[in-house]
Design a protein around this motif. Sequence first.
Motif, PDB file in Angstrom:
ATOM      1  N   PRO A 181       0.802  -1.227   0.000  1.00  0.00           N
ATOM      2  CA  PRO A 181       0.000   0.000   0.000  1.00  0.00           C
ATOM      3  C   PRO A 181       0.831   1.271   0.000  1.00  0.00           C
ATOM      4  O   PRO A 181       0.445   2.276  -0.599  1.00  0.00           O
ATOM      5  N   MET A 182       2.004   1.221   0.609  1.00  0.00           N
ATOM      6  CA  MET A 182       2.906   2.364   0.623  1.00  0.00           C
ATOM      7  C   MET A 182       3.258   2.786  -0.805  1.00  0.00           C
ATOM      8  O   MET A 182       3.472   3.957  -1.075  1.00  0.00           O
ATOM      9  N   SER A 241      -0.242   6.172  -3.633  1.00  0.00           N
ATOM     10  CA  SER A 241      -0.062   7.463  -4.301  1.00  0.00           C
ATOM     11  C   SER A 241       0.240   7.295  -5.794  1.00  0.00           C
ATOM     12  O   SER A 241       0.715   8.221  -6.438  1.00  0.00           O
ATOM     13  N   ALA A 242      -0.044   6.105  -6.329  1.00  0.00           N
ATOM     14  CA  ALA A 242       0.252   5.866  -7.747  1.00  0.00           C
ATOM     15  C   ALA A 242      -0.925   6.272  -8.627  1.00  0.00           C
ATOM     16  O   ALA A 242      -2.075   5.991  -8.310  1.00  0.00           O
ATOM     17  N   SER A 243      -0.618   6.925  -9.750  1.00  0.00           N
ATOM     18  CA  SER A 243      -1.662   7.303 -10.710  1.00  0.00           C
ATOM     19  C   SER A 243      -2.017   6.154 -11.632  1.00  0.00           C
ATOM     20  O   SER A 243      -3.082   6.134 -12.234  1.00  0.00           O
ATOM     21  N   GLY A 244      -1.093   5.213 -11.758  1.00  0.00           N
ATOM     22  CA  GLY A 244      -1.336   4.066 -12.624  1.00  0.00           C
ATOM     23  C   GLY A 244      -0.719   2.808 -12.044  1.00  0.00           C
ATOM     24  O   GLY A 244       0.241   2.881 -11.272  1.00  0.00           O
ATOM     25  N   ALA A 245      -1.284   1.672 -12.393  1.00  0.00           N
ATOM     26  CA  ALA A 245      -0.754   0.400 -11.900  1.00  0.00           C
ATOM     27  C   ALA A 245      -0.743  -0.631 -13.015  1.00  0.00           C
ATOM     28  O   ALA A 245      -1.709  -0.762 -13.768  1.00  0.00           O
ATOM     29  N   LEU A 246       0.377  -1.339 -13.115  1.00  0.00           N
ATOM     30  CA  LEU A 246       0.454  -2.498 -14.003  1.00  0.00           C
ATOM     31  C   LEU A 246       0.378  -3.727 -13.096  1.00  0.00           C
ATOM     32  O   LEU A 246       1.289  -3.970 -12.307  1.00  0.00           O
ATOM     33  N   SER A 268     -10.195  -0.753  -4.061  1.00  0.00           N
ATOM     34  CA  SER A 268     -10.702  -0.282  -2.769  1.00  0.00           C
ATOM     35  C   SER A 268      -9.752   0.655  -2.029  1.00  0.00           C
ATOM     36  O   SER A 268     -10.214   1.520  -1.300  1.00  0.00           O
ATOM     37  N   ASN A 269      -8.451   0.517  -2.205  1.00  0.00           N
ATOM     38  CA  ASN A 269      -7.522   1.331  -1.400  1.00  0.00           C
ATOM     39  C   ASN A 269      -6.598   2.225  -2.210  1.00  0.00           C
ATOM     40  O   ASN A 269      -5.798   2.957  -1.629  1.00  0.00           O
ATOM     41  N   GLY A 270      -6.666   2.153  -3.514  1.00  0.00           N
ATOM     42  CA  GLY A 270      -5.762   2.954  -4.350  1.00  0.00           C
ATOM     43  C   GLY A 270      -6.266   4.377  -4.525  1.00  0.00           C
ATOM     44  O   GLY A 270      -7.320   4.748  -4.003  1.00  0.00           O
ATOM     45  N   GLU A 271      -5.489   5.164  -5.259  1.00  0.00           N
ATOM     46  CA  GLU A 271      -5.859   6.544  -5.552  1.00  0.00           C
ATOM     47  C   GLU A 271      -7.171   6.555  -6.340  1.00  0.00           C
ATOM     48  O   GLU A 271      -7.413   5.664  -7.146  1.00  0.00           O
TER      49      GLU A 271
END
Length: 168
Positions: free
Chosen positions: A73-74, A78-83, A106-109
Amino acid sequence: EIPSMQKKIVLLGDSSVGKSSLVFKFVKDQFFENQEPTIGASFLTKTVPQNSHEVKLQIWDTAGQERYESLAPMYYRSASGALVVYDINDKQTFKKAKFWIKELISNGENGVIIFLVANKSDLEHNVDSVEASKYCEENGLFYFETSAKTGHNVVEVFTSMASQFEYV
Ligand code: GDP
Ligand code: MG
């Protein structure tokens, strides 16, 4: 001078699916058969030019092992995108990818852009492409099949992510 913006993206997924290999292939155009396992997390940057601006991608590569899971989660908060990466040869890693996608939703930006990445497309496909792309359609995700080994779709997946970020 071209206007520039910086965006943080994160790679998530089981260990050994090829997260680090994808990043190295994209940033350094190198592939290692014996890629060292990632400890904790690391990041590399690469600038991707667009028509009117450039996007400096800050690419966070996480370790997939269970013992590092609580740290994730750290990196993704604060990520705008995820692969979210899995190994197309290994069904179990597809399950784990779905776990990470739920976590991100549920927990991302808010509005995090999620790509589901089926890596090792050079190997036998044990996860059905139709099933994976249907899952993406239902959840509003993008779907890519890549190979860090052959280079298939590697540049495409990162540049496509960069092009998703609106320049304001
Ligand atoms: P990570 O733990 O997700 O970062 O995975 P690594 O990048 O360390 O890769 C794990 C292993 O899979 C290494 O031996 C890589 O050489 C191999 N690997 C990574 N990507 C590919 C790929 O696209 N095709 C094949 N055949 N092997 C790959
Ligand atoms: Mg790694």
